[in-house]
Design a protein around this motif. Structure first.
Motif, PDB file in Angstrom:
ATOM      1  N   ARG A 168       0.839  -1.212   0.000  1.00  0.00           N
ATOM      2  CA  ARG A 168       0.000   0.000   0.000  1.00  0.00           C
ATOM      3  C   ARG A 168       0.862   1.245   0.000  1.00  0.00           C
ATOM      4  O   ARG A 168       0.562   2.227  -0.690  1.00  0.00           O
ATOM      5  CB  ARG A 168      -0.961  -0.010   1.203  1.00  0.00           C
ATOM      6  CG  ARG A 168      -2.033  -1.055   1.048  1.00  0.00           C
ATOM      7  CD  ARG A 168      -3.136  -0.899   2.056  1.00  0.00           C
ATOM      8  NE  ARG A 168      -2.680  -1.138   3.421  1.00  0.00           N
ATOM      9  CZ  ARG A 168      -3.488  -1.287   4.449  1.00  0.00           C
ATOM     10  NH1 ARG A 168      -4.801  -1.206   4.274  1.00  0.00           N
ATOM     11  NH2 ARG A 168      -3.016  -1.520   5.648  1.00  0.00           N
ATOM     12  N   ALA A 169       1.951   1.225   0.775  1.00  0.00           N
ATOM     13  CA  ALA A 169       2.833   2.399   0.815  1.00  0.00           C
ATOM     14  C   ALA A 169       3.449   2.657  -0.563  1.00  0.00           C
ATOM     15  O   ALA A 169       3.541   3.800  -1.011  1.00  0.00           O
ATOM     16  CB  ALA A 169       3.924   2.189   1.869  1.00  0.00           C
ATOM     17  N   LEU A 170       3.850   1.597  -1.258  1.00  0.00           N
ATOM     18  CA  LEU A 170       4.496   1.771  -2.572  1.00  0.00           C
ATOM     19  C   LEU A 170       3.553   2.448  -3.565  1.00  0.00           C
ATOM     20  O   LEU A 170       3.925   3.396  -4.262  1.00  0.00           O
ATOM     21  CB  LEU A 170       4.938   0.420  -3.155  1.00  0.00           C
ATOM     22  CG  LEU A 170       5.868  -0.458  -2.322  1.00  0.00           C
ATOM     23  CD1 LEU A 170       6.358  -1.640  -3.145  1.00  0.00           C
ATOM     24  CD2 LEU A 170       7.056   0.331  -1.797  1.00  0.00           C
ATOM     25  N   LEU A 171       2.325   1.944  -3.634  1.00  0.00           N
ATOM     26  CA  LEU A 171       1.377   2.512  -4.600  1.00  0.00           C
ATOM     27  C   LEU A 171       0.969   3.916  -4.209  1.00  0.00           C
ATOM     28  O   LEU A 171       0.839   4.800  -5.052  1.00  0.00           O
ATOM     29  CB  LEU A 171       0.153   1.596  -4.719  1.00  0.00           C
ATOM     30  CG  LEU A 171       0.246   0.470  -5.760  1.00  0.00           C
ATOM     31  CD1 LEU A 171       0.504   1.035  -7.156  1.00  0.00           C
ATOM     32  CD2 LEU A 171       1.293  -0.557  -5.460  1.00  0.00           C
ATOM     33  N   TRP A 172       0.789   4.123  -2.912  1.00  0.00           N
ATOM     34  CA  TRP A 172       0.411   5.457  -2.423  1.00  0.00           C
ATOM     35  C   TRP A 172       1.512   6.457  -2.775  1.00  0.00           C
ATOM     36  O   TRP A 172       1.241   7.584  -3.213  1.00  0.00           O
ATOM     37  CB  TRP A 172       0.152   5.419  -0.922  1.00  0.00           C
ATOM     38  CG  TRP A 172      -0.500   6.671  -0.407  1.00  0.00           C
ATOM     39  CD1 TRP A 172       0.097   7.872  -0.158  1.00  0.00           C
ATOM     40  CD2 TRP A 172      -1.889   6.847  -0.120  1.00  0.00           C
ATOM     41  NE1 TRP A 172      -0.824   8.782   0.284  1.00  0.00           N
ATOM     42  CE2 TRP A 172      -2.054   8.179   0.318  1.00  0.00           C
ATOM     43  CE3 TRP A 172      -3.015   5.998  -0.175  1.00  0.00           C
ATOM     44  CZ2 TRP A 172      -3.300   8.690   0.695  1.00  0.00           C
ATOM     45  CZ3 TRP A 172      -4.252   6.514   0.202  1.00  0.00           C
ATOM     46  CH2 TRP A 172      -4.379   7.855   0.630  1.00  0.00           C
TER      47      TRP A 172
END
Ligand code: HPA
Length: 250
Positions: free
Chosen positions: A60-64
């Motif tokens: 989630r952090a990567l895409l965000w």
């Protein structure tokens, strides 16, 4: 007009550039600003600077972070084992996926019922650019169905015997990225490098170190493919990815 592309790089692909730490509600993400295919691109090493194992990657952090930087499109690179006799060192651009993961947060919408449509799970435009980029770079490329396992162990031969009826290649990192990208209305597609026949498909087993060695051999070609794909990507987005949330809420 800028194409605004982020590249989430998997095992074995390293790209130099100015380090940029991006804060997200899920934690900080280390990325690098670099140039690929004549575009300024945000490169995000999926496994961080060490090597975070696939089941613990903060997807989630990567895409965000990609979205927060302003990315409109994401190219992901993944290593896979083949369940369909692809040549080791060839490439697969998935057209669809099946997942058998267990412990990964796979939505940004924990409180609200949001059901994004996955009839075309990967962006058709980014897929086309990757296939054309691979052809341009002289690489052998196929399309197929990606099966995502939880890992971090490799599969048993009996597991592969079962998974072969679901898809063509098997990896540990393609999911939930593909879904999270759709939830953020980002265009997303993946280029997978075939590093090994899946378990039980050759007489002697292949070790994780051998898989990494195969990846290293193809890293240069992979980089050329991604560069060519970025050059070939049309500036304007004509797909439906930027409207993924329009009819997704109950
Ligand atoms: N299985 C799962 N993930 C992988 C493999 C494999 O055989 N090869 C590279 N990533």
């Amino acid at each position: 007009m800028e194409k605004k592309i982020a590249v989430i790089g998997g095992t074995g692909i390293e790209i130099e550039g100015e380090a940029l730490f991006i804060d997200t509600p899920y934690g900080s993400v280390m990325s690098r600003l670099t140039k690929l295919g004549d575009e300024e691109v945000l490169f995000i090493p999926r496994h961080g600077e060490g090597h975070i194992p696939p089941h613990r990657v903060n997807y989630r952090a990567l895409l965000w972070a990609a979205k927060a930087w302003g990315a409109l499109r994401v190219i992901s690179t993944n290593t896979v084992g083949t369940m369909s006799w692809h040549q080791v060192g060839s490439f697969v651009v998935p057209a669809d996926f099946v997942e058998f993961t267990k412990s990964r947060p796979s939505t940004f919408f924990e409180e609200e019922a949001v059901h994004v449509d996955l009839t075309n799970p990967y962006c058709p435009e980014v897929r086309r650019s990757l296939i054309e980029g691979a052809n341009d770079a002289g690489a052998l490329v196929a399309t197929g169905i990606y099966v995502c396992t939880e890992g971090p162990h490799l599969e048993s031969p009996a597991t592969i015997g079962m998974l072969r009826s679901f898809g063509d290649v098997v990896g540990m990192t393609g999911y939930p990225e593909v879904v999270l990208a759709r939830e953020l209305e980002l265009c997303y597609a993946s280029i997978c490098i075939v590093t090994n026949p899946a378990a039980g498909m050759r007489r002697d087993a292949m070790s994780a170190a051998e898989i990494t060695g195969e990846m290293a051999k193809s890293a240069r070609l992979l980089r050329d493919i991604v560069g060519a794909a970025i050059s070939m990507m049309p500036e304007e987005r004509r797909c439906q990815c930027d409207r993924a949330l329009t009819e997704a809420r109950l």
